[in-house]
Design an enzyme around this catalytic site. Structure first.
Site, mmCIF file in Angstrom:
data_model
loop_
_atom_site.group_PDB
_atom_site.id
_atom_site.type_symbol
_atom_site.label_atom_id
_atom_site.label_comp_id
_atom_site.label_asym_id
_atom_site.label_seq_id
_atom_site.Cartn_x
_atom_site.Cartn_y
_atom_site.Cartn_z
ATOM 1 N N HIS A 106 0.833 -1.213 0.000
ATOM 2 C CA HIS A 106 0.000 0.000 0.000
ATOM 3 C C HIS A 106 0.856 1.247 0.000
ATOM 4 O O HIS A 106 2.073 1.204 0.185
ATOM 5 C CB HIS A 106 -0.941 -0.004 1.207
ATOM 6 C CG HIS A 106 -0.238 -0.008 2.529
ATOM 7 N ND1 HIS A 106 0.303 1.129 3.090
ATOM 8 C CD2 HIS A 106 0.019 -1.023 3.396
ATOM 9 C CE1 HIS A 106 0.864 0.820 4.248
ATOM 10 N NE2 HIS A 106 0.710 -0.483 4.459
ATOM 11 N N CYS B 272 3.145 -4.849 6.599
ATOM 12 C CA CYS B 272 2.883 -4.552 5.193
ATOM 13 C C CYS B 272 4.109 -3.971 4.497
ATOM 14 O O CYS B 272 5.093 -3.616 5.127
ATOM 15 C CB CYS B 272 1.726 -3.564 5.073
ATOM 16 S SG CYS B 272 0.147 -4.239 5.613
#
Length: 193
Positions: free
Chosen positions: A153, A169
């Site tokens: 992301h 992440c």
């Protein structure tokens, strides 16, 4: 008393002055997260282009390789006409890091965010939900992986790129995740090493 300057003396003095400046810059970091900024450095020494063949048997649906050590994301298009290399943020610690093969299962522009149960235990002061926008930790775009809670992301906090700074992440600059978002599709293969 006369002072004689030698080339060796000049070089030693210059090195000392240069080293002092670097130390001062490191000490005056702008990181807000005390734990993150202590002893963490950006890692660009291994930031180099790679060939896809050692990592994938084919490029069906395109391929994304994330190298945790060099903090780099590589993308190859299915027809091999596009190769991209992006700097990333990676997980803070090895226990937050997951490696192996997965794929993109969902793509979201303007993602919302909710901390995982483990994040809430570690950080009970965090909100239960953050809608899309400038305060969202997922930035402007998110590529959801087949692993629960793991994503590639964007981030609005650009200081995190090139560092160990995430809770699991892989983060990219918003401009670069927007580009990767357009290049990938549901089914794009992903390998984290």
């Amino acid at each position: 008393m006369t002072h004689r300057f030698s080339r060796r003396g000049f070089l030693a003095a210059s090195a000392a002055v240069i080293g002092t400046g670097a130390t001062a810059q490191t000490a005056n970091t702008t990181e807000l997260e005390g734990d993150i900024s202590t002893g963490l450095k950006r890692n660009i020494s291994s930031f180099r282009s790679l060939d896809w063949q050692p990592y994938f048997s084919n490029l069906r649906n395109g391929a994304v390789l994330v190298d945790i050590q060099s903090r780099a994301l590589h993308f190859w298009s299915e027809d091999q006409s596009i190769y991209k290399l992006y700097p990333t943020s990676v997980p803070l610690t090895d226990d937050l890091t997951r490696t192996g093969r997965t794929s993109i299962t969902r793509k979201v522009e303007g993602p919302s965010w909710a901390p995982t149960p483990a994040m809430k235990i570690r950080n009970p002061e965090w909100p239960d939900f953050v809608p899309p926008g400038p305060d969202n930790p997922l930035g402007t775009h998110a590529l959801y992986l087949s692993w629960t809670y793991y994503r590639i992301h964007g981030t609005h906090d650009t200081r995190k790129i090139g560092r160990r700074s995430s809770n699991g992440c892989i983060g990219l600059y918003n401009e670069q995740i927007a580009e990767l978002y357009e290049l990938t599709k549901v089914g794009t293969q992903v390998l984290l090493i």
